[in-house]
Design an enzyme around this catalytic site. Structure first.
Site, PDB file in Angstrom:
ATOM      1  N   SER A 151       0.846  -1.191   0.000  1.00  0.00           N
ATOM      2  CA  SER A 151       0.000   0.000   0.000  1.00  0.00           C
ATOM      3  C   SER A 151       0.888   1.251   0.000  1.00  0.00           C
ATOM      4  CB  SER A 151      -0.971  -0.044   1.184  1.00  0.00           C
ATOM      5  OG  SER A 151      -2.019   0.894   1.016  1.00  0.00           O
ATOM      6  N   MET A 152       0.781   2.116   0.995  1.00  0.00           N
ATOM      7  CA  MET A 152       1.663   3.288   1.024  1.00  0.00           C
ATOM      8  C   MET A 152       3.127   2.867   0.908  1.00  0.00           C
ATOM      9  SD  MET A 152       2.279   6.014   4.086  1.00  0.00           S
ATOM     10  CE  MET A 152       3.546   7.282   3.965  1.00  0.00           C
TER      11      MET A 152
END
Length: 242
Positions: free
Chosen positions: A86-87
């Site tokens: 994700s991030m």
């Protein structure tokens, strides 16, 4: 190693350098480490303002990536693989760009559960607490007992918001393709990431796509299968010479 990274297995084997999802920290990778123990040296990021890292949170993804790069001090002669979810996937991508510009090439770059950088993302960091919490919960991967205790959840809100702001404000001006082999991981039920996955071809010279059962947080629900894929990648690619 400073408070920015935790080493789970000090060894001379290939380093697997892991960057967590928004709100995550080094301990988020302990389940993955359990399946990869002895196969690599796992280094997991402990972002500022997360876990045991009591320094101030950083809401600038470029600044955060530079901080990681400086701390890692990677060598061209030491094989390593970058992995981010994700991030953490965006940090992994940006870190790979920066390293390759200096002639330091990862053995592989694993980008998990994140849309490519040219895709416009919905902004949620400004939402009221209840709505922001609902968004995080809908992504999945939260233990039921944590979801049911909104007081505990609210304790983690500042770190989640900081991470979301960093990702939402990120603007990429470096158009360089990654030269190292890139592997893109996605959950089959993560509709946005699946829809936009092909967009990563713009940013990679050599790319392979992998799909897993589950949604955005398949890393937590399909940990053993993810570990098996990572193990295969660790053994698949030769070390790239600059």
């Amino acid at each position: 190693m400073s408070q920015l990274f935790k080493s789970f297995d000090a060894s001379e084997k290939t380093q697997l350098i892991c960057f967590p999802f928004a709100g995550g920290y080094s301990a988020s990778f302990r389940p993955l480490h359990a399946f990869l123990q002895g196969e690599c040296e796992m280094l997991a990021a402990e972002p500022p303002g997360h876990g045991t890292n009591q320094t101030s949170a950083i809401e600038d993804l470029e600044e955060l990536t530079d901080l990681y790069k400086q701390e890692l001090n990677l060598r061209p002669d030491r094989p390593f693989v970058l992995f981010g979810h994700s991030m953490g996937g965006m940090i992994t991508f940006r870190l790979a760009q920066k390293l390759e510009r200096e002639g330091i090439f990862p053995q592989a770059v694993i980008i998990s559960a994140i849309q490519p950088p040219h895709i416009q993302r919905k902004k949620v960091s400004h939402l009221p607490d209840d709505q922001f919490l609902d968004h995080i919960i809908q992504l999945g991967g939260m233990p039921a007992e944590l979801v049911e205790n909104k007081e505990v959840m609210s304790f983690f809100l500042p770190s989640f918001r900081s991470d979301y702001r960093a990702l939402e404000q990120f603007e990429l001006y470096d158009l360089a393709q990654i030269q190292s082999p890139v592997h893109v991981f996605n959950g089959l039920d993560d509709k946005k990431c699946i829809r936009d996955a092909e967009g990563w071809k713009k940013w990679a010279k050599d790319i392979t796509f992998h799909q897993f059962d589950g949604g955005h947080m398949f890393l937590l629900s399909q940990t053993e299968e993810v570990a098996e894929r990572i193990f295969a990648i660790l053994n698949q690619h030769p070390i790239i010479q600059p």
